[in-house]
Design a protein around this motif. Structure first.
Motif, PDB file in Angstrom:
ATOM      1  N   TYR A  33     -17.900  -8.340   3.418  1.00 21.24           N
ATOM      2  CA  TYR A  33     -16.600  -8.084   4.034  1.00 21.24           C
ATOM      3  C   TYR A  33     -16.163  -6.629   3.853  1.00 21.24           C
ATOM      4  O   TYR A  33     -15.601  -6.016   4.770  1.00 21.24           O
ATOM      5  CB  TYR A  33     -15.547  -9.015   3.416  1.00 21.24           C
ATOM      6  N   SER A  34     -16.390  -6.078   2.671  1.00 19.13           N
ATOM      7  CA  SER A  34     -15.919  -4.723   2.391  1.00 19.13           C
ATOM      8  C   SER A  34     -16.667  -3.673   3.201  1.00 19.13           C
ATOM      9  O   SER A  34     -16.206  -2.533   3.308  1.00 19.13           O
ATOM     10  CB  SER A  34     -16.047  -4.416   0.904  1.00 19.13           C
ATOM     11  N   PHE A  35     -17.810  -4.044   3.755  1.00 18.22           N
ATOM     12  CA  PHE A  35     -18.495  -3.133   4.674  1.00 18.22           C
ATOM     13  C   PHE A  35     -17.581  -2.804   5.851  1.00 18.22           C
ATOM     14  O   PHE A  35     -17.494  -1.660   6.303  1.00 18.22           O
ATOM     15  CB  PHE A  35     -19.803  -3.773   5.148  1.00 18.22           C
ATOM     16  N   ALA A  36     -16.875  -3.816   6.365  1.00 18.74           N
ATOM     17  CA  ALA A  36     -15.987  -3.610   7.510  1.00 18.74           C
ATOM     18  C   ALA A  36     -14.714  -2.874   7.126  1.00 18.74           C
ATOM     19  O   ALA A  36     -14.001  -2.376   8.003  1.00 18.74           O
ATOM     20  CB  ALA A  36     -15.635  -4.960   8.140  1.00 18.74           C
ATOM     21  N   ALA A  37     -14.436  -2.783   5.825  1.00 20.03           N
ATOM     22  CA  ALA A  37     -13.242  -2.064   5.374  1.00 20.03           C
ATOM     23  C   ALA A  37     -13.433  -0.561   5.449  1.00 20.03           C
ATOM     24  O   ALA A  37     -12.465   0.195   5.436  1.00 20.03           O
ATOM     25  CB  ALA A  37     -12.899  -2.479   3.946  1.00 20.03           C
ATOM     26  N   ASP A  41     -12.304   7.779   3.022  1.00 24.44           N
ATOM     27  CA  ASP A  41     -12.222   8.861   4.001  1.00 24.44           C
ATOM     28  C   ASP A  41     -12.543   8.400   5.420  1.00 24.44           C
ATOM     29  O   ASP A  41     -12.466   9.191   6.353  1.00 24.44           O
ATOM     30  CB  ASP A  41     -13.157  10.016   3.613  1.00 24.44           C
ATOM     31  N   GLY A  42     -12.911   7.129   5.578  1.00 21.08           N
ATOM     32  CA  GLY A  42     -13.191   6.589   6.909  1.00 21.08           C
ATOM     33  C   GLY A  42     -12.910   5.100   6.933  1.00 21.08           C
ATOM     34  O   GLY A  42     -13.842   4.287   7.021  1.00 21.08           O
ATOM     35  N   PRO A  43     -11.636   4.707   6.841  1.00 20.17           N
ATOM     36  CA  PRO A  43     -11.298   3.281   6.771  1.00 20.17           C
ATOM     37  C   PRO A  43     -11.618   2.530   8.054  1.00 20.17           C
ATOM     38  O   PRO A  43     -11.648   3.103   9.141  1.00 20.17           O
ATOM     39  CB  PRO A  43      -9.786   3.301   6.502  1.00 20.17           C
ATOM     40  N   GLY A  44     -11.859   1.214   7.889  1.00 23.93           N
ATOM     41  CA  GLY A  44     -12.152   0.368   9.036  1.00 23.93           C
ATOM     42  C   GLY A  44     -10.885  -0.178   9.679  1.00 23.93           C
ATOM     43  O   GLY A  44      -9.774   0.290   9.401  1.00 23.93           O
ATOM     44  N   PHE A  46      -8.616  -3.767  11.351  1.00 24.98           N
ATOM     45  CA  PHE A  46      -8.187  -5.138  11.060  1.00 24.98           C
ATOM     46  C   PHE A  46      -7.716  -5.246   9.606  1.00 24.98           C
ATOM     47  O   PHE A  46      -7.208  -4.290   9.030  1.00 24.98           O
ATOM     48  CB  PHE A  46      -9.304  -6.132  11.387  1.00 24.98           C
ATOM     49  N   ASP A  47      -7.907  -6.408   8.985  1.00 22.77           N
ATOM     50  CA  ASP A  47      -7.331  -6.646   7.653  1.00 22.77           C
ATOM     51  C   ASP A  47      -8.381  -6.595   6.540  1.00 22.77           C
ATOM     52  O   ASP A  47      -8.165  -7.128   5.455  1.00 22.77           O
ATOM     53  CB  ASP A  47      -6.632  -8.013   7.626  1.00 22.77           C
ATOM     54  N   PHE A  48      -9.513  -5.929   6.790  1.00 22.35           N
ATOM     55  CA  PHE A  48     -10.547  -5.844   5.762  1.00 22.35           C
ATOM     56  C   PHE A  48     -10.142  -4.816   4.701  1.00 22.35           C
ATOM     57  O   PHE A  48      -9.595  -3.755   5.025  1.00 22.35           O
ATOM     58  CB  PHE A  48     -11.883  -5.432   6.379  1.00 22.35           C
ATOM     59  N   THR A  49     -10.424  -5.138   3.447  1.00 23.65           N
ATOM     60  CA  THR A  49     -10.132  -4.229   2.344  1.00 23.65           C
ATOM     61  C   THR A  49     -11.344  -4.134   1.425  1.00 23.65           C
ATOM     62  O   THR A  49     -12.140  -5.078   1.316  1.00 23.65           O
ATOM     63  CB  THR A  49      -8.926  -4.707   1.519  1.00 23.65           C
ATOM     64  N   GLN A  50     -11.475  -2.987   0.756  1.00 29.29           N
ATOM     65  CA  GLN A  50     -12.567  -2.821  -0.205  1.00 29.29           C
ATOM     66  C   GLN A  50     -12.297  -3.688  -1.438  1.00 29.29           C
ATOM     67  O   GLN A  50     -11.149  -3.960  -1.792  1.00 29.29           O
ATOM     68  CB  GLN A  50     -12.687  -1.355  -0.621  1.00 29.29           C
ATOM     69  N   GLY A  51     -13.361  -4.103  -2.084  1.00 33.57           N
ATOM     70  CA  GLY A  51     -13.234  -4.922  -3.279  1.00 33.57           C
ATOM     71  C   GLY A  51     -13.044  -6.392  -2.998  1.00 33.57           C
ATOM     72  O   GLY A  51     -12.632  -7.156  -3.876  1.00 33.57           O
ATOM     73  N   GLN A 168     -17.918  -4.941  -5.267  1.00 28.58           N
ATOM     74  CA  GLN A 168     -17.919  -5.122  -3.812  1.00 28.58           C
ATOM     75  C   GLN A 168     -16.993  -4.155  -3.058  1.00 28.58           C
ATOM     76  O   GLN A 168     -16.187  -4.566  -2.214  1.00 28.58           O
ATOM     77  CB  GLN A 168     -17.568  -6.559  -3.444  1.00 28.58           C
ATOM     78  N   ARG A 169     -17.161  -2.861  -3.375  1.00 25.72           N
ATOM     79  CA  ARG A 169     -16.553  -1.866  -2.512  1.00 25.72           C
ATOM     80  C   ARG A 169     -17.520  -1.589  -1.359  1.00 25.72           C
ATOM     81  O   ARG A 169     -18.537  -2.269  -1.226  1.00 25.72           O
ATOM     82  CB  ARG A 169     -16.200  -0.608  -3.317  1.00 25.72           C
ATOM     83  N   TYR A 170     -17.215  -0.593  -0.544  1.00 25.94           N
ATOM     84  CA  TYR A 170     -17.974  -0.379   0.685  1.00 25.94           C
ATOM     85  C   TYR A 170     -19.480  -0.282   0.445  1.00 25.94           C
ATOM     86  O   TYR A 170     -20.277  -0.943   1.126  1.00 25.94           O
ATOM     87  CB  TYR A 170     -17.468   0.898   1.377  1.00 25.94           C
ATOM     88  N   GLU A 171     -19.898   0.557  -0.525  1.00 20.62           N
ATOM     89  CA  GLU A 171     -21.331   0.769  -0.760  1.00 20.62           C
ATOM     90  C   GLU A 171     -22.009  -0.506  -1.247  1.00 20.62           C
ATOM     91  O   GLU A 171     -23.139  -0.802  -0.868  1.00 20.62           O
ATOM     92  CB  GLU A 171     -21.535   1.894  -1.772  1.00 20.62           C
ATOM     93  N   ALA A 172     -21.320  -1.263  -2.083  1.00 16.62           N
ATOM     94  CA  ALA A 172     -21.893  -2.509  -2.597  1.00 16.62           C
ATOM     95  C   ALA A 172     -22.002  -3.566  -1.501  1.00 16.62           C
ATOM     96  O   ALA A 172     -23.000  -4.296  -1.412  1.00 16.62           O
ATOM     97  CB  ALA A 172     -21.044  -3.032  -3.747  1.00 16.62           C
ATOM     98  N   ALA A 173     -20.979  -3.635  -0.650  1.00 14.05           N
ATOM     99  CA  ALA A 173     -21.017  -4.596   0.456  1.00 14.05           C
ATOM    100  C   ALA A 173     -22.104  -4.233   1.453  1.00 14.05           C
ATOM    101  O   ALA A 173     -22.570  -5.082   2.217  1.00 14.05           O
ATOM    102  CB  ALA A 173     -19.660  -4.647   1.147  1.00 14.05           C
ATOM    103  N   SER A 174     -22.524  -2.952   1.428  1.00  9.56           N
ATOM    104  CA  SER A 174     -23.587  -2.490   2.320  1.00  9.56           C
ATOM    105  C   SER A 174     -24.938  -2.451   1.629  1.00  9.56           C
ATOM    106  O   SER A 174     -25.910  -1.943   2.193  1.00  9.56           O
ATOM    107  CB  SER A 174     -23.235  -1.094   2.849  1.00  9.56           C
ATOM    108  N   THR A 175     -25.021  -2.956   0.419  1.00  8.04           N
ATOM    109  CA  THR A 175     -26.302  -3.106  -0.285  1.00  8.04           C
ATOM    110  C   THR A 175     -26.883  -4.425   0.189  1.00  8.04           C
ATOM    111  O   THR A 175     -26.522  -5.499  -0.289  1.00  8.04           O
ATOM    112  CB  THR A 175     -26.094  -3.086  -1.809  1.00  8.04           C
TER     113      THR A 175
END
Length: 378
Positions: A33-37, A41-44, A46-51, A168-175
């Motif tokens: 989910y946090s991938f979509a957040a 410096d480049g937020p996504g 809708f209602d997606f949030t990091q973590g 599960q921030r952006y980088e982790a959600a993209s792992t």
């Protein structure tokens, strides 16, 4: 000593033993989910949030139309809540890779680690430390220097540490291969490094499928190119001035054609040429030089007309003399194959900064009555 090792590995099926003795494995690819957040410096949207470590009923309902993750996939990717189950989607072909190339190159004491993705700072340090230990202790290369070359040979998204993965921030959600992705890479690179210091080969592995003939493109092909009546491809629309001073920007606009007709590989869309003492022309700059720029614009879609602006930033110490700008490319007639064209600007002079304003004006006046009609090249 120059050496290398290269291998294809299936990152969706790696099994390894951790230092604790626990057996773990990687997973088929998936985005959290946090991938979509996005990032700070480049937020996504809708209602997606990091973590985010939990699912959302609405987005779970939407994402299952793409692929509903199996219970095994959900368990393997924990604590990542799966938004896009890319590793279990194969229509029209795999959405994300499973077979990935890894590579080591050695030049003397320098060891280049080809990383097929974006490793976080701590992930990179752990890879470097593991390999440095092998080359220094097992390889007895006391001054071994291990460097990391990211995004090499392939792209398998981000690679976060196990600890970063839990947040599960952006980088982790993209792992994409699960919480033990980094450990699997370290294990594979360590085995490869050991084989290198022992002078042994590694198995080539199974190469990924060639999808070139299956890839879908939604970019419309070039149907035709045309120019206004009475003009030709490569003919200047806005020609060069007659005189420039060192440090000036030279700009010429040409009738052009779609660059996709021929990408001019090992060639150039432009050339800045200087006239030699014997009257011949010598190419001094092409589109591979930082001081030039090629900008193509479609001016009339239905008629297939376009223009190209070629710019040359002269240097403060640019050699004085006579110059011209050449534009080359390919235009596509309707129902025919692309045909080459080339055209040149008028000849202009680059003068030194020390030239007086009077001599600058005198040169212009001397040449202003010359016929500068466009002459297409043979």
């Amino acid at each position: 000593m120059i050496d290398f090792r290269h291998q294809f590995v299936d990152m969706s099926k790696q099994e390894l033993k951790l230092e604790t003795g626990e057996m773990v494995k990687t997973c088929p690819a998936a985005m959290g989910y946090s991938f979509a957040a996005g990032t700070t410096d480049g937020p996504g949207d809708f209602d997606f949030t990091q973590g985010t470590n939990s699912t959302n009923k609405f987005w779970s309902f939407v994402s299952q139309f793409i692929s509903k993750p199996s219970p095994q996939q959900v368990d393997c990717q924990k604590p990542k809540p799966i938004l896009l189950n890319t590793g279990e989607v194969n229509f029209p072909y795999a959405w994300q890779p499973s077979i990935i190339p890894i590579q080591l190159l050695r030049v003397g004491q320098l060891v280049i680690t080809s990383l097929p993705g974006e490793f976080t700072t701590m992930s990179g340090r752990r890879v470097r430390n593991a390999l440095t230990k092998i080359f220094k202790e097992d390889g007895k290369i006391a001054n071994a220097t291990v460097v990391l070359a990211g995004l090499s040979n392939a792209y398998a998204d981000y690679i976060a540490t196990f600890e970063e993965y839990q947040k599960q921030r952006y980088e982790a959600a993209s792992t994409i291969y699960g919480p033990h992705t980094l450990s699997a890479y370290i294990n594979l690179f360590s085995k490869m490094a050991t084989m290198m210091v022992q002078g042994k080969p590694v198995a080539a592995g199974t190469a990924p499928p060639d999808l070139l003939s299956k890839q879908l493109s939604f970019v419309l092909p070039v149907v035709m190119d045309s120019v206004p009546v009475g003009t030709e491809f490569g003919q200047p629309i806005t020609d060069a001035q007659m005189v420039y001073k060192q440090g000036d920007l030279v700009t010429v606009t040409f009738n052009s054609a779609d660059p996709r007709n021929n990408l001019m590989t090992m060639n150039s869309f432009l050339a800045v040429e200087k006239r030699s003492s014997d009257g011949s022309w010598e190419v001094v700059y092409t589109d591979s030089h930082w001081v030039t720029k090629f900008e193509w614009t479609r001016t009339e879609t239905l008629l297939g007309r376009s223009s190209a602006v070629i710019s040359w930033q002269t240097g403060s110490d640019e050699p004085v003399g006579m110059y011209r700008v050449r534009h080359s490319g390919y235009h596509k007639p309707l129902f025919e194959d692309p045909q080459p064209f080339t055209g040149v600007s008028r000849t202009f002079k680059v003068v030194g900064k020390s030239k007086s304003y009077k001599s600058y004006i005198n040169f212009v006046h001397k040449n202003q009555n010359r016929v500068m009609a466009y002459q297409p090249l043979e």
